[in-house]
Design a protein around this motif. Structure first.
Motif, PDB file in Angstrom:
ATOM      1  N   THR A  48       0.869  -9.779  19.668  1.00 20.35           N
ATOM      2  CA  THR A  48       0.661  -8.344  19.446  1.00 20.35           C
ATOM      3  C   THR A  48      -0.821  -8.046  19.480  1.00 20.35           C
ATOM      4  O   THR A  48      -1.654  -8.960  19.642  1.00 20.35           O
ATOM      5  CB  THR A  48       1.286  -7.905  18.102  1.00 20.35           C
ATOM      6  OG1 THR A  48       1.193  -6.476  17.979  1.00 20.35           O
ATOM      7  CG2 THR A  48       0.588  -8.542  16.910  1.00 20.35           C
ATOM      8  N   ALA A  71       5.743  -3.209  25.847  1.00 18.90           N
ATOM      9  CA  ALA A  71       6.258  -4.134  24.827  1.00 18.90           C
ATOM     10  C   ALA A  71       7.687  -3.743  24.456  1.00 18.90           C
ATOM     11  O   ALA A  71       8.003  -2.551  24.392  1.00 18.90           O
ATOM     12  CB  ALA A  71       5.365  -4.092  23.589  1.00 18.90           C
ATOM     13  N   PRO A 113       2.167  -3.075  19.497  1.00 22.34           N
ATOM     14  CA  PRO A 113       3.186  -3.491  20.462  1.00 22.34           C
ATOM     15  C   PRO A 113       3.418  -4.990  20.313  1.00 22.34           C
ATOM     16  O   PRO A 113       2.456  -5.766  20.223  1.00 22.34           O
ATOM     17  CB  PRO A 113       2.535  -3.165  21.817  1.00 22.34           C
ATOM     18  CG  PRO A 113       1.057  -3.198  21.551  1.00 22.34           C
ATOM     19  CD  PRO A 113       0.857  -2.822  20.119  1.00 22.34           C
ATOM     20  N   VAL A 155       0.995  -0.327  25.887  1.00 31.01           N
ATOM     21  CA  VAL A 155       1.834  -0.192  24.688  1.00 31.01           C
ATOM     22  C   VAL A 155       3.296   0.029  25.079  1.00 31.01           C
ATOM     23  O   VAL A 155       4.210  -0.476  24.417  1.00 31.01           O
ATOM     24  CB  VAL A 155       1.301   0.953  23.789  1.00 31.01           C
ATOM     25  CG1 VAL A 155       2.300   1.346  22.714  1.00 31.01           C
ATOM     26  CG2 VAL A 155      -0.039   0.555  23.159  1.00 31.01           C
ATOM     27  N   ALA A 168       3.046   5.641  23.829  1.00 34.94           N
ATOM     28  CA  ALA A 168       1.893   5.157  24.597  1.00 34.94           C
ATOM     29  C   ALA A 168       1.049   6.327  25.108  1.00 34.94           C
ATOM     30  O   ALA A 168      -0.180   6.236  25.179  1.00 34.94           O
ATOM     31  CB  ALA A 168       2.362   4.287  25.762  1.00 34.94           C
ATOM     32  N   ARG A 178       9.075   4.686  23.834  1.00 38.33           N
ATOM     33  CA  ARG A 178       7.830   3.921  23.987  1.00 38.33           C
ATOM     34  C   ARG A 178       6.797   4.670  24.827  1.00 38.33           C
ATOM     35  O   ARG A 178       5.608   4.635  24.532  1.00 38.33           O
ATOM     36  CB  ARG A 178       8.125   2.543  24.582  1.00 38.33           C
ATOM     37  CG  ARG A 178       8.986   1.673  23.678  1.00 38.33           C
ATOM     38  CD  ARG A 178       9.355   0.379  24.375  1.00 38.33           C
ATOM     39  NE  ARG A 178      10.103   0.651  25.593  1.00 38.33           N
ATOM     40  CZ  ARG A 178      10.298  -0.220  26.571  1.00 38.33           C
ATOM     41  NH1 ARG A 178       9.791  -1.437  26.470  1.00 38.33           N
ATOM     42  NH2 ARG A 178      10.996   0.110  27.639  1.00 38.33           N
ATOM     43  N   VAL A 233       7.485  -1.573  19.438  1.00 39.36           N
ATOM     44  CA  VAL A 233       6.170  -1.131  18.976  1.00 39.36           C
ATOM     45  C   VAL A 233       6.306  -0.749  17.500  1.00 39.36           C
ATOM     46  O   VAL A 233       7.127   0.106  17.155  1.00 39.36           O
ATOM     47  CB  VAL A 233       5.662   0.086  19.773  1.00 39.36           C
ATOM     48  CG1 VAL A 233       4.246   0.450  19.328  1.00 39.36           C
ATOM     49  CG2 VAL A 233       5.700  -0.197  21.272  1.00 39.36           C
TER      50      VAL A 233
END
Ligand SMILES: Cc1cc2nc3c(=O)[nH]c(=O)nc-3n(C[C@H](O)[C@H](O)[C@H](O)COP(=O)(O)O)c2cc1C
Length: 212
Positions: free
Chosen positions: A179, A132, A207, A129, A120, A116, A135
């Motif tokens: 989202t 979450a 996300p 992002v 991001a 993640r 994603v």
């Protein structure tokens, strides 16, 4: 330096069959539309495999096996959209980046580990992002659509990804989640972070999680 995906590439992984998606959600379409709001602050709690399956199905699930057509419309039925899921903490699913296989309603793991942050980092300063639990990355293979529509393909693909994004947005709300569509991306860097193939272009990140 950002650690990109290739070091964690998973070769020859077997598809993981997902649980059947529900067709009987309890929130009306109208209430779902009314509740949709871009969400950028996520609770850390992981999603279930059932929720992952439902989100993937809403994006590109096959709803007509004879044609392979999906939950979202497709320009000329050329099906240019690919969906990857950047997953963290889901019980019974190792962290990683998974490609959704619509025909089998299955996932194939392509990268290992929690990716993640790398994803991001390839956005224009949209660090939320990484917060979450999952994603979704919506990418396109322009050649599929260009074979029919030539130079008009890119325009059609951008429209089509918008349809897919709206499906996921509404499905998230219907699951009690939220989202946001993120288009502020550094395309080449994101393609590298997701280890996309040549000819695959990332368009949206989504996300998804519960509101913090
Ligand atoms: C094409 C498109 C691109 C967007 N890109 C981003 C983005 O990169 N980052 C972000 O936080 N929101 C993004 N958004 C979400 C908008 O900021 C959001 O929809 C708008 O503020 C209205 O809020 P609402 O979605 O809650 O109605 C995008 C929306 C669209 C339609």
């Amino acid at each position: 330096m950002t650690d990109h995906g290739q070091a964690n590439a998973v070769g020859g992984a077997e598809p993981i069959r997902l649980p059947e998606p529900s067709r009987t959600g309890t929130l009306s379409l109208e209430a779902t539309l009314e509740r949709r709001r871009s969400l950028r602050a996520f609770a850390p709690e992981p999603l279930s495999i059932q929720q992952i399956a439902q989100l993937a199905w809403s994006a590109q699930g096959v709803t007509e096996p004879a044609t392979g057509y999906r939950t979202a419309p497709s320009a000329g039925g050329t099906l240019p959209v690919e969906v990857d899921l950047v997953v963290h903490g889901v019980p019974d699913l190792e962290d990683g980046v998974y490609r959704y296989l619509p025909a089998e309603h299955a996932l194939r793991r392509r990268l290992a580990g929690d990716r993640r942050r790398a994803v991001a980092d390839a956005t224009l300063n949209q660090g939320f992002v990484a917060d979450a639990p999952v994603v979704l990355a919506l990418s396109s293979v322009a050649a599929r659509t260009a074979a029919t529509f030539g130079g008009f393909a890119d325009r059609l693909i951008d429209m089509e990804v918008g349809h897919v994004g709206q499906n996921v947005s509404l499905q998230a709300v219907a699951l009690g989640l939220g989202t946001v569509v993120v288009a502020g991306l550094r395309e080449a860097e994101l393609a590298a972070a997701l280890a996309l193939d040549e000819g695959e272009r990332p368009i949206y990140l989504m996300p998804v999680g519960r509101a913090a």
